[in-house]
Write a protein that holds these residues in place. Structure first.
Motif, mmCIF file in Angstrom:
data_model
loop_
_atom_site.group_PDB
_atom_site.id
_atom_site.type_symbol
_atom_site.label_atom_id
_atom_site.label_comp_id
_atom_site.label_asym_id
_atom_site.label_seq_id
_atom_site.Cartn_x
_atom_site.Cartn_y
_atom_site.Cartn_z
ATOM 1 N N THR A 259 -0.224 -2.285 -5.209
ATOM 2 C CA THR A 259 -0.165 -0.879 -4.854
ATOM 3 C C THR A 259 -1.239 -0.172 -5.660
ATOM 4 N N GLY B 295 -0.980 6.003 -3.145
ATOM 5 C CA GLY B 295 0.057 5.668 -2.183
ATOM 6 C C GLY B 295 -0.373 4.702 -1.104
ATOM 7 N N ARG C 140 0.244 2.299 4.034
ATOM 8 C CA ARG C 140 0.744 3.260 3.057
ATOM 9 C C ARG C 140 1.865 2.595 2.283
ATOM 10 N N SER C 141 2.085 3.053 1.075
ATOM 11 C CA SER C 141 3.072 2.425 0.204
ATOM 12 C C SER C 141 4.474 2.580 0.753
ATOM 13 N N GLU D 124 -2.235 10.760 4.017
ATOM 14 C CA GLU D 124 -2.031 9.317 3.855
ATOM 15 C C GLU D 124 -3.058 8.539 4.679
#
Length: 156
Positions: free
Chosen positions: A11, A16, A31-32, A96
């Motif tokens: 990560t 993110g 995206r995380s 994002e």
């Protein structure tokens, strides 16, 4: 270029974005995943991998589906599965999406100058682009590629 690392799923801090850097050269960006369990259970970051490896963190999953553990919480595997489904059903926000595209362009910049793709090198290129205020579309211009990858190409 991808070198062997201890952890290929990472990560990227503060942006993110999860990156899976495959030994075969394939790179997956998403995206995380949100943390599971909230602050009281410590949370387990879910990734693209299976729940069997994530569940090995200490919670027993020997209970049947739909049953509760001794402390009244749902089994970890069920929680991870629900979290993945919720994550997949949620729309990607514009900021994002920008972060994901900027990471993708950072990886592409590293590829163009034949540098190793590691989480550190991706973040160096990403941070350099943000520091210089380079637009996402301009990151792939040849002069910008050289400028953005300079911190990763400098030999000490």
């Amino acid at each position: 270029l991808v070198r062997r690392m201890r952890q290929h799923m990472c990560t990227l801090s503060n942006i993110g974005v999860d990156v899976l850097i495959g030994c075969n050269g394939g790179i997956w960006i998403q995206r995380s995943m949100p943390k599971v369990g909230g602050a009281d259970s410590g949370g387990v970051a879910g990734g693209g991998g299976g729940s069997a490896t994530s569940a090995a963190a200490g919670t027993s999953i020997s209970t049947t589906a739909g049953a509760m553990d001794e402390d009244g919480a749902a089994p970890l595997a069920d929680t991870l599965q629900k979290n993945r489904q919720r994550h997949a059903a949620t729309a990607v926000l514009p900021d994002e999406r920008e972060n994901i595209v900027r990471v993708r362009n950072s990886v592409e910049c590293l590829r163009l100058v034949h540098c190793y793709v590691t989480p550190d090198s991706i973040m160096k290129v990403y941070n350099e682009a943000v520091r210089l205020g380079v637009k996402i579309g301009d990151m792939m211009r040849p002069d910008m590629v050289l400028m953005l990858t300079e911190p990763t190409r400098v030999q000490k």
